[in-house]
Write an enzyme that holds these catalytic residues in place. Structure first.
Site, mmCIF file in Angstrom:
data_model
loop_
_atom_site.group_PDB
_atom_site.id
_atom_site.type_symbol
_atom_site.label_atom_id
_atom_site.label_comp_id
_atom_site.label_asym_id
_atom_site.label_seq_id
_atom_site.Cartn_x
_atom_site.Cartn_y
_atom_site.Cartn_z
ATOM 1 N N HIS A 155 48.211 32.363 43.369
ATOM 2 C CA HIS A 155 47.733 33.678 42.945
ATOM 3 C C HIS A 155 48.315 34.697 43.915
ATOM 4 O O HIS A 155 48.389 34.461 45.129
ATOM 5 C CB HIS A 155 46.203 33.733 42.996
ATOM 6 N N CYS B 268 48.371 36.810 37.070
ATOM 7 C CA CYS B 268 48.378 37.697 38.234
ATOM 8 C C CYS B 268 49.785 37.953 38.749
ATOM 9 O O CYS B 268 50.102 39.056 39.224
ATOM 10 C CB CYS B 268 47.522 37.094 39.342
#
Length: 663
Positions: free
Chosen positions: A34, A102
């Site tokens: 992420h 993301c």
């Protein structure tokens, strides 16, 4: 005044990817990454919509790495205006763990702020900004993961989380025995990725970031991110769209997604096109459309080596597929062999040759126990005998012996609790029993390795565990030139075991790349063994070892000339087999030498089939082709047509085709 732009990296799996990836996928993945952008004293990330927090204060806790992306001269007010546009595009309902996540968001932001991008392959923390943007795109995690049969089998699970169709995924793929475990892991990763809570996770050992989740369908929202995409990919297909106000755009969108799945960049080969969408209403999409003189939607522009080569407008799916195929043909010209008429070679099944006969298991076990009883007693051999009788034989019967007609009891799968003591028992017996007493033990493993759970466990074990030990034993026996009945049985059963092992691509990679070279070291001398059954098993193993080479090369672009390839069967194991030239050179030399002396039709058939897999689509500058020419292979292969050795028409046709492949 310029402001610093940073990329924060987190591992959504909390270290589980590093621990479990080799067992689940056959390759090491150190994290499911992420990322977030930090600028103007705040951290921005995408999950449940676009979120803002103080740096390091999100629910992801402290970042594992912080990378400097450079500086931006854009002021905070302009950035906030851009961010408002992005909120309309990066909404919670669009989030997808693989396709729109993301890292798609941070890549767009990096392009807007700095003119660069996030790294597609990060290895350590670069000390200089220019290192960050150097082209290192060997793999992106979604494509790499989905290129494995296991990853493809999980794609429906991932898509189900986001209620999306499974475009391009063959329905026939069977779930892995580890799928429930991985599905649970994916659910946890997805939940953590989209969570907006502020609770910090439990501490864990920091990992080295090695890969990032960059979508196979890129969303370009500004000129910088789009031009970076053109720099990093040889072939690019760009869709300029207005999904809100353009009905034809909505019609063509699922077709575009399916073509991206079919013809996108493959991690195993690095070939294919990058697909990108430019929403003219989002961010700098309008300016980017004006830059390329796009006035109608949908419009498709095709790029080769960063240069525009063609363009058309409208929702014409036939024209879209044609233009993509033409782009790929120019980017990756088909191999010269594609133009050859090779019906027998094209008809070859690329399924491995497996030895599936189930012996009388009680008899096999009794024979092995008699050998153990004849050897000097030790605690380890006594324990091995107990493991075989109480655990191994019941498992093999439950897995492979047909049940009572009419019952539908699912076959039993091996567990770590069984395989670990069995592997220890195997090592103990190899070190204790004479060579001629080992073949019943090998035959048990030969059968067990057909169980996907056993193959997966062996692939995750250094050196393939007991299979590597047994292969090394057979190699030593062959090196001593002993061909009596006892050693013959060991060599024969080991070759059949290894042939079955190639039914698992991750295990095949381990066996071909092991440092001691036991697989090829066993195979090469066995091709000239005095016993015909041994030579048949060796030729079968040779064919199984070369199948992955042809699959990887065909999937890498050679198949664009009309070769049908099931992309789901191509993974990193095949790519590794195709890239490692050393074992191929050694095997080609052995295959040619064996053909000189072989008179058995079945063996000749398998030998020339193995040569076909190595020669078809082989690079023009590869050592294999040079060696084939130097050994006068064409004359040796076509010489098998003389005399009465070959009676079957299909075998004779294959020999003729392979002769045509030889330089």
């Amino acid at each position: 005044m310029e402001s610093l732009v940073q990329l924060y990296l987190y591992d959504l799996s909390n270290g589980l990817a590093r621990q479990m990836s080799a067992q689940l996928t056959g390759r090491q993945i150190d994290g499911i990454w992420h990322s977030s952008i930090v600028v103007f004293g705040k951290e921005f990330f995408y999950g449940h919509g676009v979120n803002v927090t103080l740096p390091g204060k999100s629910h992801h806790g402290q970042p594992l790495q912080i990378l400097d992306l450079g500086t931006t001269s854009i002021d905070q007010a302009t950035w906030e205006e851009y961010l408002e546009d992005m909120r309309n595009h990066y909404t919670a309902d669009k989030y997808h763990l693989l396709d729109f996540n993301c890292n798609s968001f941070t890549n767009d932001c990096a392009g807007f702020l700095t003119g660069g991008s996030i790294p597609s392959f990060v290895k350590g923390a670069p000390q200089q900004p220019e290192l960050l943007f150097r082209l290192q795109q060997k793999t992106d995690l979604p494509t790499d993961f989905l290129s494995t049969p296991f990853g493809a089998s999980l794609r429906p699970t991932i898509d189900a989380m986001y209620r999306r169709p499974t475009a391009g995924v063959p329905a026939a793929i069977q779930p892995s025995p580890n799928q429930p475990v991985a599905a649970s892991l994916l659910q946890a990763v997805a939940s953590r990725a989209q969570s907006s809570t502020s609770s910090a996770p439990a501490p864990y050992t920091p990992l080295t970031a090695t890969e990032s989740l960059v979508s196979p369908i890129h969303a370009s929202t500004n000129s910088a991110s789009f031009r970076n995409l053109l720099r990093n990919h040889r072939a690019v297909v760009a869709l300029f769209t207005d999904p809100v106000g353009c009905p034809p755009c909505r019609v063509i969108a699922p077709v575009f997604e399916q073509l991206a799945s079919e013809k996108g960049v493959r991690a195993a080969t690095g070939r294919g096109a990058a697909f990108t969408t430019i929403d003219m209403r989002v961010g700098g999409g309008g300016a980017l459309s004006a830059e390329w003189a796009v006035r109608a939607t949908p419009t498709f522009i095709f790029f080769l080596d960063g240069k525009k080569i063609s363009q058309f407008s409208g929702a014409d799916r036939g024209e879209l597929r044609t233009q993509i195929d033409l782009l790929l043909f120019q980017a990756y010209p088909p191999h010269p062999h594609v133009s050859l008429s090779l019906p027998a070679v094209k008809a070859l099944s690329l399924s491995p040759i497996l030895f599936t006969q189930v012996p009388a298991l009680d008899t096999v076990c009794s024979k092995l126990e008699s050998f153990i009883d004849s050897a000097p007693p030790t605690p380890s051999t006594a324990q091995a005998k107990e493991v075989l009788r109480s655990q191994v034989v019941p498992y093999l019967k439950a897995r492979f012996v047909p049940s009572t007609p009419g019952t539908k009891t699912p076959p039993s799968s091996a567990t770590t609790a069984l395989l670990t003591p069995w592997a220890a028992a195997t090592t103990a017996l190899v070190g204790t029993l004479p060579t001629e007493a080992l073949f019943p033990l090998v035959d048990m493993w030969r059968l067990a390795i057909l169980d996907p759970a056993t193959a997966a466990w062996l692939a995750a074990t250094p050196g393939a565990g007991p299979v590597g030990v047994l292969a090394q034993k057979a190699r030593l026996v062959l090196a001593q030139s002993a061909q009596d009945k006892g050693t013959r049985n060991l060599v024969l059963t080991t070759l059949r075991l290894l042939a079955n092992a190639f039914g698992s691509a991750p295990l095949a990679r381990v066996l071909l790349t092991s440092g001691d070279g036991s697989t090829i070291g066993t195979l090469v001398p066995a091709l000239l063994h005095a016993d015909s059954a041994v030579r048949t098993a060796a030729a079968s193993l040779a064919f199984n070892a070369t199948v992955g080479v042809q699959r990887a090369r065909a999937a890498g672009g050679a198949g664009l000339g009309g070769v049908a390839v099931n992309k789901a069967t191509v993974d990193a194991a095949d790519a590794a087999a195709a890239a490692d030239e050393e074992w191929q050179v050694e095997l080609v030399s052995a295959l040619v030498e064996a053909l000189k002396h072989e008179n058995g039709e079945d063996v000749v058939h398998r030998l020339v089939a193995a040569l076909a897999c190595l020669l078809r689509f082989a690079p023009e500058d590869e050592q294999v082709r040079s060696l084939v020419e130097m050994l006068d292979t064409r004359a040796i292969v076509l010489g098998k047509l003389e005399g009465k050795t070959l009676q079957k028409k299909d075998v004779r046709n294959l020999v003729e085709d392979v002769g045509a492949l030889c330089p």
